[in-house]
Design a protein around this motif. Structure first.
Motif, short mmCIF file in Angstrom:
data_model
loop_
_atom_site.label_atom_id
_atom_site.label_comp_id
_atom_site.label_asym_id
_atom_site.label_seq_id
_atom_site.Cartn_x
_atom_site.Cartn_y
_atom_site.Cartn_z
N ILE A 334 32.08 -58.68 46.96
CA ILE A 334 32.56 -59.86 47.68
C ILE A 334 32.62 -61.02 46.69
O ILE A 334 31.75 -61.16 45.82
N ASP A 335 33.64 -61.83 46.83
CA ASP A 335 33.79 -63.00 45.95
C ASP A 335 32.56 -63.89 46.05
O ASP A 335 32.09 -64.22 47.13
N LYS A 336 32.03 -64.27 44.86
CA LYS A 336 30.81 -65.08 44.81
C LYS A 336 31.07 -66.56 45.09
O LYS A 336 30.13 -67.35 45.11
N GLY A 337 32.30 -66.94 45.25
CA GLY A 337 32.61 -68.35 45.48
C GLY A 337 32.13 -68.84 46.85
O GLY A 337 31.75 -68.06 47.73
N GLU A 338 32.16 -70.14 47.00
CA GLU A 338 31.71 -70.78 48.24
C GLU A 338 32.85 -70.84 49.24
O GLU A 338 33.94 -71.29 48.92
N VAL A 355 36.46 -61.31 51.86
CA VAL A 355 37.30 -60.26 51.28
C VAL A 355 36.50 -59.56 50.19
O VAL A 355 35.82 -60.22 49.38
N ALA A 356 36.57 -58.24 50.16
CA ALA A 356 35.89 -57.43 49.14
C ALA A 356 36.92 -56.69 48.30
O ALA A 356 38.03 -56.40 48.76
N VAL A 357 36.55 -56.39 47.06
CA VAL A 357 37.44 -55.71 46.11
C VAL A 357 36.69 -54.56 45.48
O VAL A 357 35.52 -54.71 45.08
N GLU A 420 25.23 -61.54 49.27
CA GLU A 420 25.15 -62.85 49.91
C GLU A 420 26.50 -63.54 49.90
O GLU A 420 27.19 -63.55 48.88
N VAL A 421 26.86 -64.10 51.04
CA VAL A 421 28.08 -64.88 51.18
C VAL A 421 27.68 -66.34 51.38
O VAL A 421 26.90 -66.65 52.29
N GLN A 422 28.18 -67.22 50.51
CA GLN A 422 27.87 -68.64 50.61
C GLN A 422 28.90 -69.31 51.51
O GLN A 422 30.09 -69.29 51.21
N VAL A 423 28.41 -69.90 52.61
CA VAL A 423 29.29 -70.55 53.59
C VAL A 423 28.82 -71.99 53.76
O VAL A 423 27.64 -72.23 54.04
#
Length: 676
Positions: A334-338, A355-357, A420-423
């Protein structure tokens, strides 16, 4: 009267295809007569005087007709016939005229091309390509430079491998036989072919057919290099195959001996260095990690070129293609961005798409499985799980801020883990988080605090400027008359006449400030105290309107007669006007004045040193300079380098300065009478 003979009125040139059938209409012959219409005088009859064996003409209409099917263009191209026209319906007494009509035969492809030779034999060495082997001439009776004449030679037998090609020379109409793929002597010493001659147009008007001839081509033997069998080897291999794994053996043979003895093998083209080739055996072993995601892999295929060299030094190349099979060596990421979750305008709960790649190929990648791990806080939930994405939404209302949400994602084979997903939950403007109101309020107070601090700093600087640097515009005179002397600029240029002697602090002196006097006496060892009452009386005698407890700055210069019998003394400086009651404050006043005199003394000493160190030529510039004083010239002359440089501790120089300083002293200094 029948006095006008009939005349021809239309063209007399006609054409018809050769080999046409009998009774084919060729063209219409027309004529006119000027006599009276609808009479026998204008009734014309048509007849042929020549060519009656091939053509005929209708006596009333004048239509020219082919009489036979033996019209052959290759025998005669143009036929000329004589036509007669006679009025009075052909009566012998009628008037007549004659003319020649031309009939041109149009060519049809009724003649197939023919070979000049019944067979052809030719020889070529093996391994040659794009070489002209033979020119094959043909003949054709049809009209030249037309489709009926242009030859088209076709190899109908013996070219199953596509080794040959035949073109046509447009000028000579010859067939050009080329070898386009090299021939192999070991596979065939003689190649037998059949060549057929055709035209661009199909045959017509004849029962003949296309003509064919045999052609025999002998292959010459040449010492060749080794050949791989097969020339192109395809190997199926898994990515990440361990190093040293034997994939295959790729051997080459000598075409003459059919043996691979003495062969040596080399890796010619292997950009990733994935394969090692056994030099004597041709074994293909894995040398480095095979990766399907390499940029040099196209459609899961990776090509390698192998060279074999025989004992004579001749070489041959073979191609190995690795068909790489994917393995599940990557997890979905998963993209590590916020991610920004915008609050809904109506107060509803928002959502974001994660979104996962996974670089692996199916079936080791999508569709992914998204889950919230066991033991999560229940503030979030997942919905709308697609191929490689899922929607993360709020399950409860929560304040704005940054949240770290654990999400488990796995590929189709179940390989994956918790990430972890940063939201960031915030109020949005244009798809981005808008600044919070509290931050804006803090910013305003911060700006006000900064402005207040700057204002206080500015006021403090102004205070120091007035307290430390500003000199009084008025100089009070220690005189009972209470008058004052206003500072005035000189009307003409002057020189710096300050001397180190003028700035020396005497051991004891009287001044307008009694506290300063007491400070100097303390420094020289005087023991008689000065009371606060006495100091106030002195201040009242020398200052007009000055308050006793008020601090001020003033500038004064005086000449006093000391009670100990000393001569007059000049003093100029800045002193505090406050009264003092203890020794500590008196010393502070003393130090303030002393520092001022010391600073001026250092500056003047440096300047005197400069005068003394300069070359002799420098004093030539020190000329007498007139000083403007109330519009009149100064009688004092120059006040330059020749000033008294005597001992600073000796004050006798003050009585012998001469007229040079008299005018200057009258303006700048306060003169007092000697104290008895």
């Amino acid at each position: 009267m029948n006095d006008n003979a009939p005349t021809f009125s239309g063209p007399l040139e006609f054409s018809v295809s050769e080999q046409c059938s009998p009774d084919t209409e060729i063209g219409l012959v027309t004529a006119t007569d000027l006599d009276e219409k609808d009479t026998l005088h204008v009734k014309i009859k048509y007849s042929l005087l020549s060519g009656i064996e091939l053509f005929s003409i209708h006596p009333e209409s004048g239509m020219l007709i082919a009489k036979t099917s033996n019209l052959d263009r290759e025998v005669q191209v143009v036929h000329k016939v004589v036509v007669e026209i006679r009025d009075m319906n052909g009566d012998e007494k009628g008037l007549f005229n004659t003319a020649t009509a031309t009939v041109t035969l149009v060519d049809i492809n009724d003649n197939p091309p023919t070979f000049r030779e019944a067979t052809y034999k030719v020889r070529i060495d093996e391994n040659q390509a794009d070489v002209l082997v033979l020119r094959i001439p043909v003949d054709d009776k049809d009209e030249k430079k037309t489709k009926n004449w242009n030859a088209k030679l076709v190899i109908t037998e013996g070219n199953e491998n596509g080794n040959f090609r035949i073109d046509t020379d447009p000028e000579t109409n010859e067939g050009l036989l080329y070898v386009v793929k090299p021939l192999d002597y070991e596979k065939g010493k003689v190649v037998k072919m059949k060549v057929t001659a055709q035209n661009e147009a199909p045959l017509a008007g004849t029962s003949a057919s296309w003509v064919s001839i045999p052609l025999e081509l002998s292959v010459g033997d040449v010492d060749e290099g080794p050949e791989f069998s097969p020339p192109h080897l395809v190997l199926l291999v898994n990515e990440n195959t361990p190093n040293g794994t034997l994939l295959s053996t790729y051997a080459a043979l000598d075409p003459e001996t059919k043996s691979s003895a003495g062969m040596r093998y080399y890796n010619v083209d292997d950009p990733n260095s994935w394969i090692n080739v056994g030099e004597n055996t041709g074994e293909l072993k894995v040398a480095n990690t095979i990766n399907l995601k390499s940029p040099l892999v196209t459609n899961a295929m990776y090509n390698i070129t192998i060279k074999a060299v025989d004992k004579s030094g001749k070489s041959g190349n073979g191609t190995v293609t690795l068909l790489i099979k994917d393995v599940n060596d990557n997890m979905p990421e998963i993209d590590k961005g916020e991610l920004v979750l915008c609050e809904e305008p109506n107060g509803g709960r928002g959502s974001v798409t994660i979104v996962a790649v996974d670089p692996d190929l199916p079936p080791y990648s999508t569709p992914f499985n998204f889950q919230l791990p066991d033991g999560h806080d229940g503030k979030w939930r997942l919905r709308s799980i697609q191929n490689n994405s899922a929607v993360l939404e709020q399950a409860t209302d929560m304040p704005r801020g940054l949240y770290r949400v654990p999400v488990r994602v796995s590929d189709l084979q179940g390989q994956g883990g918790v990430q972890e997903v940063q939201v960031r939950v915030c109020r949005c403007l244009g798809g981005q988080c808008a600044p919070q109101r509290s931050s804006a309020m803090l910013g305003v107070w911060g700006v006000l605090a900064m402005l207040l601090a700057l204002l206080l700093l500015l006021l403090l600087c102004i205070h120091f400027v007035f307290a430390c640097t500003t000199k009084g515009e008025k100089v009070y005179i220690d005189d009972s008359s209470g008058g004052m002397l206003l500072m005035s600029n000189t009307e003409g240029p002057g020189e710096d006449v300050k001397s180190a002697h003028l700035l020396t602090i005497p051991p004891t002196c009287d001044s307008a400030d009694g506290s300063l006097k007491k400070g100097f006496l303390d420094r020289m060892g005087a023991t008689s105290p000065v009371s606060q009452h006495q100091t106030g009386q002195q201040i009242n005698q020398h200052l007009i309107g000055q308050q006793m407890n008020q601090n001020s700055f003033y500038q004064t210069s005086m000449r006093d007669s000391l009670s100990q019998g000393q001569k007059g003394f000049y003093s100029s400086g800045r002193y505090g006007g406050a009264t003092y009651t203890d020794a500590a404050l008196l010393k502070q006043s003393q130090l303030s004045a002393l520092y001022t005199w010391q600073t001026n003394g250092l500056y003047l000493d440096k300047k005197l040193g400069y005068f003394g160190d300069e070359a002799e030529e420098r004093y030539a510039d020190d000329l007498l300079t007139p000083y403007g004083y109330e519009g009149e010239g100064s009688p004092a002359g120059s006040v330059g380098c020749c000033s008294n440089l005597g001992d600073q501790d000796n004050l006798d120089f003050l009585d012998s300065l001469g007229s040079k300083f008299k005018t200057l002293a009258d303006i700048c200094l306060d003169r007092e009478e000697d104290i008895p």
